[in-house]
Scaffold this motif. Structure first.
Motif, PDB file in Angstrom:
ATOM      1  N   ALA A  93       0.849  -1.340  -0.223  1.00 33.60           N
ATOM      2  CA  ALA A  93       0.157   0.098  -0.076  1.00 33.60           C
ATOM      3  C   ALA A  93       1.010   1.444  -0.371  1.00 33.60           C
ATOM      4  O   ALA A  93       0.536   1.871  -0.955  1.00 33.60           O
ATOM      5  CB  ALA A  93      -0.621   0.545   1.217  1.00 33.60           C
ATOM      6  N   GLU A  94       2.101   1.252   0.851  1.00 34.20           N
ATOM      7  CA  GLU A  94       2.912   2.463   0.672  1.00 34.20           C
ATOM      8  C   GLU A  94       3.621   2.626  -0.525  1.00 34.20           C
ATOM      9  O   GLU A  94       3.872   3.982  -0.964  1.00 34.20           O
ATOM     10  CB  GLU A  94       3.836   1.904   2.325  1.00 34.20           C
ATOM     11  CG  GLU A  94       3.178   2.421   3.097  1.00 34.20           C
ATOM     12  CD  GLU A  94       3.971   2.350   4.144  1.00 34.20           C
ATOM     13  OE1 GLU A  94       5.825   1.684   3.785  1.00 34.20           O
ATOM     14  OE2 GLU A  94       3.827   2.351   5.485  1.00 34.20           O
ATOM     15  N   SER A  95       3.786   1.835  -1.167  1.00 36.19           N
ATOM     16  CA  SER A  95       4.166   1.311  -2.051  1.00 36.19           C
ATOM     17  C   SER A  95       2.991   2.470  -3.226  1.00 36.19           C
ATOM     18  O   SER A  95       4.059   2.908  -4.167  1.00 36.19           O
ATOM     19  CB  SER A  95       5.398   0.568  -2.754  1.00 36.19           C
ATOM     20  OG  SER A  95       5.502   0.266  -3.952  1.00 36.19           O
ATOM     21  N   SER A  96       2.898   1.717  -3.527  1.00 33.18           N
ATOM     22  CA  SER A  96       1.521   1.997  -4.383  1.00 33.18           C
ATOM     23  C   SER A  96       1.032   3.943  -4.492  1.00 33.18           C
ATOM     24  O   SER A  96       1.412   4.808  -5.650  1.00 33.18           O
ATOM     25  CB  SER A  96      -0.006   1.221  -4.326  1.00 33.18           C
ATOM     26  OG  SER A  96      -0.361   0.331  -4.496  1.00 33.18           O
ATOM     27  N   LEU A  97       0.632   4.556  -2.754  1.00 29.09           N
ATOM     28  CA  LEU A  97       1.054   5.619  -2.470  1.00 29.09           C
ATOM     29  C   LEU A  97       2.210   6.208  -3.081  1.00 29.09           C
ATOM     30  O   LEU A  97       1.243   7.521  -3.591  1.00 29.09           O
ATOM     31  CB  LEU A  97       0.594   5.454  -1.206  1.00 29.09           C
ATOM     32  CG  LEU A  97      -0.271   5.430  -0.132  1.00 29.09           C
ATOM     33  CD1 LEU A  97      -0.646   5.163   0.878  1.00 29.09           C
ATOM     34  CD2 LEU A  97      -1.926   6.571  -0.450  1.00 29.09           C
ATOM     35  N   ASP A  98       3.520   5.560  -2.926  1.00 30.72           N
ATOM     36  CA  ASP A  98       4.921   7.027  -3.660  1.00 30.72           C
ATOM     37  C   ASP A  98       4.443   6.533  -5.098  1.00 30.72           C
ATOM     38  O   ASP A  98       4.379   7.837  -5.867  1.00 30.72           O
ATOM     39  CB  ASP A  98       5.669   5.594  -3.161  1.00 30.72           C
ATOM     40  CG  ASP A  98       6.786   6.289  -2.986  1.00 30.72           C
ATOM     41  OD1 ASP A  98       7.173   7.657  -3.069  1.00 30.72           O
ATOM     42  OD2 ASP A  98       8.158   5.622  -3.487  1.00 30.72           O
ATOM     43  N   LEU A  99       4.141   5.441  -5.519  1.00 30.36           N
ATOM     44  CA  LEU A  99       3.785   5.732  -6.896  1.00 30.36           C
ATOM     45  C   LEU A  99       2.657   6.688  -7.313  1.00 30.36           C
ATOM     46  O   LEU A  99       3.400   7.929  -8.751  1.00 30.36           O
ATOM     47  CB  LEU A  99       3.556   4.625  -7.480  1.00 30.36           C
ATOM     48  CG  LEU A  99       4.412   3.308  -8.017  1.00 30.36           C
ATOM     49  CD1 LEU A  99       4.091   2.418  -8.811  1.00 30.36           C
ATOM     50  CD2 LEU A  99       5.567   4.137  -9.246  1.00 30.36           C
ATOM     51  N   ALA A 100       1.593   6.490  -6.789  1.00 31.92           N
ATOM     52  CA  ALA A 100       0.570   7.543  -6.830  1.00 31.92           C
ATOM     53  C   ALA A 100       0.857   8.674  -6.929  1.00 31.92           C
ATOM     54  O   ALA A 100       0.519   9.416  -8.125  1.00 31.92           O
ATOM     55  CB  ALA A 100      -0.599   6.956  -6.080  1.00 31.92           C
ATOM     56  N   GLN A 101       0.945   8.854  -6.344  1.00 34.36           N
ATOM     57  CA  GLN A 101       1.452  10.375  -5.445  1.00 34.36           C
ATOM     58  C   GLN A 101       2.373  11.145  -6.947  1.00 34.36           C
ATOM     59  O   GLN A 101       2.992  12.717  -7.023  1.00 34.36           O
ATOM     60  CB  GLN A 101       2.815  10.798  -4.733  1.00 34.36           C
ATOM     61  CG  GLN A 101       1.846  10.568  -3.273  1.00 34.36           C
ATOM     62  CD  GLN A 101       2.476  10.074  -1.793  1.00 34.36           C
ATOM     63  OE1 GLN A 101       3.676  10.595  -1.761  1.00 34.36           O
ATOM     64  NE2 GLN A 101       1.634  10.722  -0.893  1.00 34.36           N
ATOM     65  N   ASN A 102       3.744   9.987  -7.459  1.00 35.66           N
ATOM     66  CA  ASN A 102       4.532  10.396  -8.502  1.00 35.66           C
ATOM     67  C   ASN A 102       3.811  10.776  -9.614  1.00 35.66           C
ATOM     68  O   ASN A 102       4.416  11.354 -10.945  1.00 35.66           O
ATOM     69  CB  ASN A 102       5.819   9.714  -9.002  1.00 35.66           C
ATOM     70  CG  ASN A 102       6.639   9.774  -7.699  1.00 35.66           C
ATOM     71  OD1 ASN A 102       6.884  10.928  -7.238  1.00 35.66           O
ATOM     72  ND2 ASN A 102       6.970   8.425  -7.146  1.00 35.66           N
ATOM     73  N   LEU A 103       2.398  10.337 -10.255  1.00 32.21           N
ATOM     74  CA  LEU A 103       1.845  10.296 -11.302  1.00 32.21           C
ATOM     75  C   LEU A 103       1.102  11.723 -12.160  1.00 32.21           C
ATOM     76  O   LEU A 103       1.425  12.094 -13.374  1.00 32.21           O
ATOM     77  CB  LEU A 103       0.941   9.910 -10.786  1.00 32.21           C
ATOM     78  CG  LEU A 103       0.120   8.398 -11.765  1.00 32.21           C
ATOM     79  CD1 LEU A 103      -0.760   7.572 -10.823  1.00 32.21           C
ATOM     80  CD2 LEU A 103       0.765   7.650 -12.125  1.00 32.21           C
ATOM     81  N   GLY A 104       1.124  13.067 -10.467  1.00 31.84           N
ATOM     82  CA  GLY A 104       1.090  14.481 -11.553  1.00 31.84           C
ATOM     83  C   GLY A 104       2.282  14.933 -11.960  1.00 31.84           C
ATOM     84  O   GLY A 104       1.851  15.449 -12.693  1.00 31.84           O
ATOM     85  N   SER A 105       2.886  14.156 -11.701  1.00 30.63           N
ATOM     86  CA  SER A 105       4.433  15.095 -12.644  1.00 30.63           C
ATOM     87  C   SER A 105       5.042  14.148 -13.658  1.00 30.63           C
ATOM     88  O   SER A 105       6.508  13.937 -14.044  1.00 30.63           O
ATOM     89  CB  SER A 105       5.335  15.298 -10.943  1.00 30.63           C
ATOM     90  OG  SER A 105       5.786  13.951 -11.099  1.00 30.63           O
ATOM     91  N   THR A 106       4.298  13.622 -13.817  1.00 28.08           N
ATOM     92  CA  THR A 106       4.597  12.266 -14.920  1.00 28.08           C
ATOM     93  C   THR A 106       4.243  12.588 -16.180  1.00 28.08           C
ATOM     94  O   THR A 106       3.449  13.113 -16.183  1.00 28.08           O
ATOM     95  CB  THR A 106       4.223  10.933 -14.332  1.00 28.08           C
ATOM     96  OG1 THR A 106       4.803  10.097 -12.727  1.00 28.08           O
ATOM     97  CG2 THR A 106       4.836   9.588 -15.515  1.00 28.08           C
ATOM     98  N   GLY A 107       5.258  12.454 -17.016  1.00 28.58           N
ATOM     99  CA  GLY A 107       5.344  12.564 -18.229  1.00 28.58           C
ATOM    100  C   GLY A 107       4.085  11.876 -19.193  1.00 28.58           C
ATOM    101  O   GLY A 107       3.986  10.389 -18.683  1.00 28.58           O
ATOM    102  N   ILE A 108       3.357  12.438 -20.158  1.00 31.55           N
ATOM    103  CA  ILE A 108       1.876  11.263 -20.349  1.00 31.55           C
ATOM    104  C   ILE A 108       3.170  10.102 -20.999  1.00 31.55           C
ATOM    105  O   ILE A 108       1.795   9.198 -21.051  1.00 31.55           O
ATOM    106  CB  ILE A 108       1.728  12.121 -21.853  1.00 31.55           C
ATOM    107  CG1 ILE A 108       0.475  11.944 -21.921  1.00 31.55           C
ATOM    108  CG2 ILE A 108       2.389  12.558 -23.164  1.00 31.55           C
ATOM    109  CD1 ILE A 108      -1.334  12.248 -20.715  1.00 31.55           C
ATOM    110  N   GLY A 109       4.032  10.400 -21.836  1.00 32.07           N
ATOM    111  CA  GLY A 109       4.546   9.170 -22.501  1.00 32.07           C
ATOM    112  C   GLY A 109       4.756   8.534 -21.043  1.00 32.07           C
ATOM    113  O   GLY A 109       5.063   6.409 -21.472  1.00 32.07           O
ATOM    114  N   GLU A 110       4.854   8.325 -20.092  1.00 33.84           N
ATOM    115  CA  GLU A 110       5.722   7.270 -19.168  1.00 33.84           C
ATOM    116  C   GLU A 110       4.213   6.812 -18.250  1.00 33.84           C
ATOM    117  O   GLU A 110       3.970   5.909 -17.166  1.00 33.84           O
ATOM    118  CB  GLU A 110       6.724   7.919 -18.000  1.00 33.84           C
ATOM    119  CG  GLU A 110       7.660   8.158 -18.951  1.00 33.84           C
ATOM    120  CD  GLU A 110       8.109   9.390 -18.449  1.00 33.84           C
ATOM    121  OE1 GLU A 110       8.009   9.937 -16.578  1.00 33.84           O
ATOM    122  OE2 GLU A 110       8.428  10.706 -18.902  1.00 33.84           O
TER     123      GLU A 110
END
Lengths: 293, 73
Positions: free
Chosen positions: A25-42
């Motif tokens: 769950a912590e890992s998913s939270l960590d990943l999701a927090q980075n979604l906003g700043s991720t380029g569309i390609g990734e």
């Protein structure tokens, strides 16, 4: 195997699964927090990963549910019933991961016969400071591995020329890091769970982790060597993280080595003391007239 | 990208609940060895209920992630 021993094993399994679940769950939270700043390609890759992690989490919860059924079975409880068929009382105590400054917990099961033959046998010769240091290193490694997972994920981009083989490498490294995270998570839960339970098998677990780390070091070197053939920022980050990881592995490895060595020294010393004591007692008996030899 | 942000927010909130449930599961499981025999059935039921709640919440998080995937295409 007695019911109480089985019960304790099932509870230990429950604790392991909950620790893994929390890490997921912590890992998913960590990943999701980075979604906003991720380029569309990734984005697609990261979202796919979130879905996969959810799959894993759901599977873990199903495992937990099965373990609870097993617990009921051991206790002779039907689902939702209050009938208890096994007359045991589990009295003690801390099955948890204690803060490092606490004295080692003891495990006592009041069944008329102890699970282990003596209290001494369930206390490993590992200090709370050593435990705390190992846990800290394992946490650092998990943090770095999550970083590698993010970096390698960025490598799996459609704009990379798949003909160069790098896209394939990115995918391999990505899968490699996921597998390692899973393995380290399980190993962390295993070793900290073992330390919390204070069983002699802790040192064996540490030996297993040590062998595993040696394999990881080889894999890490292979990925780093391949990455060095090109110098994009993502690859450079991946290389840097692999270097940091390797240092952490080395440190953890040394710590585990020291703990195992100290454990062996302490056990040897204790054996010698026991032998001395036995000799003294024998000498005492020899001096006492009429005493059995 | 703007469409995905509310979903990300929703996912984060849902996953936070999953984390809280996992933590509660851990705490409850830790208490099992010291539980009185007559309270064990209730405690196990409590853990079971938490698992069910966790499953539902995780499935919700997965649905949100799948919605994000559909948006990204």
């Amino acid at each position: 195997m007695s019911n109480h021993k089985k019960l304790l094993e099932v509870i230990e399994g429950l604790l392991r699964q909950t620790l893994i679940l929390m890490d997921l769950a912590e890992s998913s939270l960590d990943l999701a927090q980075n979604l906003g700043s991720t380029g569309i390609g990734e984005l697609a890759g990261l979202i796919e990963q979130l879905i996969d992690d959810c799959d894993l989490g759901i599977a873990k919860l199903q495992d937990l549910s099965s373990l609870l059924d097993e617990t009921r079975e051991i206790l002779g409880l039907s689902s939702g019933s209050s009938t208890v068929a096994v007359p045991i009382t589990v009295r003690e105590r801390n099955f948890s991961i204690e803060p490092p400054n606490q004295p080692p917990p003891s495990l006592v099961v009041d069944t008329g016969s102890a699970i282990f033959s003596s209290h001494d046998t369930i206390i490993p010769d590992i200090t709370s400071e050593e435990t705390a240091a190992l846990e800290l290193e394992q946490k650092n490694i998990l943090g770095e591995l999550n970083g590698i997972r993010r970096s390698t994920n960025q490598l799996i981009r459609p704009d990379y020329d798949s003909g160069s083989g790098f896209s394939q490498l990115g995918k391999s490294a990505f899968l490699w890091s996921i597998k390692i995270i899973d393995a380290i998570t399980i190993l962390t839960a295993m070793s900290t769970g073992g330390l919390a339970k204070q069983v002699p098998q802790v040192v064996d677990s540490l030996r297993d982790i040590q062998s595993f780390l040696e394999v990881l070091e080889e894999s890490g070197s292979a990925v780093r060597g391949f990455s060095l053939t090109d110098a994009s920022p993502e690859k450079s980050t991946c290389v840097q993280k692999t270097n940091v990881l390797e240092e952490l592995f080395e440190k953890l490895n040394a710590q585990i080595g020291a703990v195992i060595e100290d454990d062996e020294k302490r056990k040897k010393k204790r054996r010698e003391e026991e032998l001395d004591k036995a000799e003294r007692e024998q000498a005492e008996r020899d001096r006492t007239p009429g005493a059995p030899s | 990208m703007n469409q995905i942000l509310p979903l990300v927010d929703d996912f984060l909130k849902t996953m936070q609940i999953v984390l809280e449930i996992a933590e509660e599961l851990r705490v409850e499981a830790q208490q099992l060895p010291s539980a009185e025999l007559d309270t064990l059935p209730r405690k196990i039921q409590q853990l079971d209920d938490l698992c069910t709640e966790g499953l539902k919440t995780y499935e919700k998080a997965q649905d949100i992630a799948e919605e994000m995937r559909d948006l990204v295409g």
